[in-house]
Design a protein around this motif. Sequence first.
Motif, PDB file in Angstrom:
ATOM      1  N   VAL A 183       3.495   6.720   5.800  1.00 48.51           N
ATOM      2  CA  VAL A 183       3.299   6.094   7.113  1.00 48.51           C
ATOM      3  C   VAL A 183       1.996   5.298   7.076  1.00 48.51           C
ATOM      4  O   VAL A 183       0.955   5.815   6.647  1.00 48.51           O
ATOM      5  CB  VAL A 183       3.214   7.187   8.216  1.00 48.51           C
ATOM      6  N   ALA A 184       2.076   4.038   7.500  1.00 46.87           N
ATOM      7  CA  ALA A 184       0.853   3.257   7.713  1.00 46.87           C
ATOM      8  C   ALA A 184       0.494   3.431   9.183  1.00 46.87           C
ATOM      9  O   ALA A 184       1.358   3.346  10.060  1.00 46.87           O
ATOM     10  CB  ALA A 184       1.104   1.797   7.384  1.00 46.87           C
ATOM     11  N   TRP A 185      -0.778   3.676   9.456  1.00 43.61           N
ATOM     12  CA  TRP A 185      -1.225   4.148  10.775  1.00 43.61           C
ATOM     13  C   TRP A 185      -2.440   3.333  11.216  1.00 43.61           C
ATOM     14  O   TRP A 185      -3.344   3.080  10.422  1.00 43.61           O
ATOM     15  CB  TRP A 185      -1.585   5.622  10.577  1.00 43.61           C
ATOM     16  N   VAL A 202       6.458   2.934   5.869  1.00 39.11           N
ATOM     17  CA  VAL A 202       6.404   1.704   5.072  1.00 39.11           C
ATOM     18  C   VAL A 202       6.939   1.893   3.653  1.00 39.11           C
ATOM     19  O   VAL A 202       7.091   0.927   2.917  1.00 39.11           O
ATOM     20  CB  VAL A 202       4.964   1.128   5.021  1.00 39.11           C
ATOM     21  N   ALA A 203       7.190   3.133   3.264  1.00 37.70           N
ATOM     22  CA  ALA A 203       7.753   3.366   1.925  1.00 37.70           C
ATOM     23  C   ALA A 203       8.400   4.735   1.888  1.00 37.70           C
ATOM     24  O   ALA A 203       8.043   5.614   2.673  1.00 37.70           O
ATOM     25  CB  ALA A 203       6.646   3.282   0.863  1.00 37.70           C
ATOM     26  N   GLY A 204       9.357   4.898   0.986  1.00 37.29           N
ATOM     27  CA  GLY A 204       9.986   6.206   0.808  1.00 37.29           C
ATOM     28  C   GLY A 204      11.262   6.349   1.599  1.00 37.29           C
ATOM     29  O   GLY A 204      11.803   5.374   2.113  1.00 37.29           O
ATOM     30  N   GLU A 205      11.690   7.605   1.700  1.00 33.23           N
ATOM     31  CA  GLU A 205      13.015   7.890   2.268  1.00 33.23           C
ATOM     32  C   GLU A 205      12.951   8.529   3.634  1.00 33.23           C
ATOM     33  O   GLU A 205      12.091   9.367   3.880  1.00 33.23           O
ATOM     34  CB  GLU A 205      13.717   8.908   1.370  1.00 33.23           C
ATOM     35  N   GLY A 206      13.896   8.173   4.481  1.00 33.24           N
ATOM     36  CA  GLY A 206      14.107   8.865   5.756  1.00 33.24           C
ATOM     37  C   GLY A 206      13.040   8.561   6.782  1.00 33.24           C
ATOM     38  O   GLY A 206      12.210   7.658   6.612  1.00 33.24           O
ATOM     39  N   ASP A 207      13.094   9.329   7.893  1.00 31.74           N
ATOM     40  CA  ASP A 207      12.060   9.150   8.917  1.00 31.74           C
ATOM     41  C   ASP A 207      10.865  10.037   8.554  1.00 31.74           C
ATOM     42  O   ASP A 207      10.873  10.707   7.522  1.00 31.74           O
ATOM     43  CB  ASP A 207      12.618   9.427  10.324  1.00 31.74           C
ATOM     44  N   ALA A 208       9.858  10.040   9.434  1.00 32.57           N
ATOM     45  CA  ALA A 208       8.611  10.716   9.071  1.00 32.57           C
ATOM     46  C   ALA A 208       8.517  12.136   9.649  1.00 32.57           C
ATOM     47  O   ALA A 208       7.453  12.734   9.618  1.00 32.57           O
ATOM     48  CB  ALA A 208       7.429   9.870   9.513  1.00 32.57           C
ATOM     49  N   GLU A 209       9.614  12.660  10.170  1.00 30.94           N
ATOM     50  CA  GLU A 209       9.541  14.026  10.708  1.00 30.94           C
ATOM     51  C   GLU A 209       9.343  15.017   9.557  1.00 30.94           C
ATOM     52  O   GLU A 209      10.032  14.941   8.536  1.00 30.94           O
ATOM     53  CB  GLU A 209      10.811  14.361  11.484  1.00 30.94           C
ATOM     54  N   THR A 210       8.409  15.925   9.764  1.00 26.83           N
ATOM     55  CA  THR A 210       8.067  16.867   8.704  1.00 26.83           C
ATOM     56  C   THR A 210       7.524  18.159   9.314  1.00 26.83           C
ATOM     57  O   THR A 210       7.296  18.220  10.524  1.00 26.83           O
ATOM     58  CB  THR A 210       7.027  16.230   7.737  1.00 26.83           C
ATOM     59  N   VAL A 242       0.857  -1.199   0.000  1.00 25.33           N
ATOM     60  CA  VAL A 242       0.000   0.000   0.000  1.00 25.33           C
ATOM     61  C   VAL A 242       0.891   1.247   0.000  1.00 25.33           C
ATOM     62  O   VAL A 242       0.679   2.188  -0.766  1.00 25.33           O
ATOM     63  CB  VAL A 242      -0.952  -0.001   1.224  1.00 25.33           C
ATOM     64  N   GLY A 243       1.926   1.223   0.828  1.00 24.99           N
ATOM     65  CA  GLY A 243       2.839   2.366   0.924  1.00 24.99           C
ATOM     66  C   GLY A 243       3.493   2.672  -0.418  1.00 24.99           C
ATOM     67  O   GLY A 243       3.547   3.830  -0.838  1.00 24.99           O
ATOM     68  N   GLU A 244       3.972   1.634  -1.108  1.00 29.11           N
ATOM     69  CA  GLU A 244       4.624   1.855  -2.414  1.00 29.11           C
ATOM     70  C   GLU A 244       3.634   2.454  -3.410  1.00 29.11           C
ATOM     71  O   GLU A 244       3.989   3.329  -4.202  1.00 29.11           O
ATOM     72  CB  GLU A 244       5.197   0.530  -2.966  1.00 29.11           C
ATOM     73  N   ALA A 245       2.392   1.988  -3.364  1.00 36.26           N
ATOM     74  CA  ALA A 245       1.376   2.516  -4.292  1.00 36.26           C
ATOM     75  C   ALA A 245       1.086   3.984  -3.991  1.00 36.26           C
ATOM     76  O   ALA A 245       0.963   4.806  -4.905  1.00 36.26           O
ATOM     77  CB  ALA A 245       0.092   1.679  -4.181  1.00 36.26           C
ATOM     78  N   VAL A 246       0.999   4.340  -2.718  1.00 31.80           N
ATOM     79  CA  VAL A 246       0.728   5.736  -2.340  1.00 31.80           C
ATOM     80  C   VAL A 246       1.893   6.614  -2.796  1.00 31.80           C
ATOM     81  O   VAL A 246       1.700   7.692  -3.373  1.00 31.80           O
ATOM     82  CB  VAL A 246       0.504   5.861  -0.810  1.00 31.80           C
ATOM     83  N   LEU A 247       3.102   6.126  -2.577  1.00 26.87           N
ATOM     84  CA  LEU A 247       4.295   6.887  -2.957  1.00 26.87           C
ATOM     85  C   LEU A 247       4.290   7.191  -4.461  1.00 26.87           C
ATOM     86  O   LEU A 247       4.638   8.287  -4.889  1.00 26.87           O
ATOM     87  CB  LEU A 247       5.538   6.062  -2.588  1.00 26.87           C
ATOM     88  N   GLU A 248       3.857   6.201  -5.238  1.00 26.09           N
ATOM     89  CA  GLU A 248       3.849   6.390  -6.689  1.00 26.09           C
ATOM     90  C   GLU A 248       2.693   7.290  -7.144  1.00 26.09           C
ATOM     91  O   GLU A 248       2.841   8.089  -8.055  1.00 26.09           O
ATOM     92  CB  GLU A 248       3.727   5.003  -7.351  1.00 26.09           C
ATOM     93  N   ALA A 249       1.569   7.181  -6.446  1.00 21.16           N
ATOM     94  CA  ALA A 249       0.355   7.858  -6.937  1.00 21.16           C
ATOM     95  C   ALA A 249       0.216   9.303  -6.461  1.00 21.16           C
ATOM     96  O   ALA A 249      -0.417  10.113  -7.123  1.00 21.16           O
ATOM     97  CB  ALA A 249      -0.881   7.056  -6.497  1.00 21.16           C
ATOM     98  N   VAL A 250       0.781   9.613  -5.310  1.00 17.86           N
ATOM     99  CA  VAL A 250       0.546  10.956  -4.748  1.00 17.86           C
ATOM    100  C   VAL A 250       1.785  11.825  -4.975  1.00 17.86           C
ATOM    101  O   VAL A 250       2.865  11.501  -4.464  1.00 17.86           O
ATOM    102  CB  VAL A 250       0.198  10.884  -3.229  1.00 17.86           C
ATOM    103  N   PRO A 251       1.656  12.901  -5.713  1.00 19.21           N
ATOM    104  CA  PRO A 251       2.833  13.723  -6.014  1.00 19.21           C
ATOM    105  C   PRO A 251       3.382  14.435  -4.771  1.00 19.21           C
ATOM    106  O   PRO A 251       2.617  14.796  -3.869  1.00 19.21           O
ATOM    107  CB  PRO A 251       2.304  14.769  -7.019  1.00 19.21           C
TER     108      PRO A 251
END
Length: 275
Positions: free
Chosen positions: A61-63, A78-86, A46-55
């Motif tokens: 993060v899966a929650w 669950v996908a992408g780079e680094g930690d989730a701090e934003t 799911v994470g990989e699909a979200v990463l690809e679909a959402v610009p």
Amino acid sequence: MDYRELLEGVVPEGVRRRLPRRVLRLGDVAVVRLYDGEAWRYRREVGEAVLEAVPGVRCVVAWRGISGVFREPVGEVVAGEGDAETVHVELGVRYKLDPTRVMFAKGNLREKRRLAERGLFDGASVFDMFAGIGYLSLPVAVHRDPEVVYCAELNPVAYRYLVENVRLNDVGDVVVPFLGDCREVAGLIPEVDVVIMGYLKGTLDFLDVALSKVRVGGRVMVHEVFPADWDEGRTAGEVLGAVPGGFEVEVVDVRDVKSYGPGLVHRVVELVRLK
Ligand SMILES: C[S@@+](CC[C@H](N)C(=O)[O-])C[C@H]1O[C@@H](n2cnc3c(N)ncnc32)[C@H](O)[C@@H]1O
């Protein structure tokens, strides 16, 4: 593009059909809510699909929800780079956070906007008893002109973000953060004009602290979850029933913040202390 289309043939069709349509954006992080245990097993796909679909998304993060007194999230990258701090910007307020470590309720936007628009806070002293990362205090400090906003926060991780967010929003001249239990912090600060009780499921247990800290004529904003079919009178009655002896209050407003699952609603009951 709908990320769920990318999951055709990747996850079982029954799981795919129950995936949430909406993905939350917090800064450059996407949060996908997978309450369903079976969907959780496919969180990486799911994470990989979200990463690809959402610009513009750096990581996903899966929650699964929040737990405990600290309202800590149950979730992971669950996908992408680094930690989730934003840094998430909402109503012109900058919130630094990591959604795998502290909660963020997008549904509270309506109440934050109301606070940001209330002249009541101008020149006022405020006590935010459950400040978190500054969810409610920051809109007040950034958009109004309070004299001082005392913030109590018990969770050291949330407190660290609170301190950081005070700096990020340049409101260090009015916001005074305390790490600790609001019952103890109450003993360290003077009487105030407004108390914000931004906690749910147990807020009324702290009403004695709020009322002993607000001046006569001052306001207390009580957040709590109520059955959605309770009208204003019944909701107000529930809060009035919890007012400890020796205090007198009047309910001046009952307002909805957001739906809180089936049959429940997050409301604010606003009180004026009369005695
Ligand atoms: C639900 S969060 C705040 C939510 C917020 N109102 C919003 O708009 O999203 C409540 C916070 O209260 C903190 N907390 C819980 N009990 C506390 C206490 N006794 N004193 C101070 N903070 C407390 C938790 O750690 C948590 O960060």
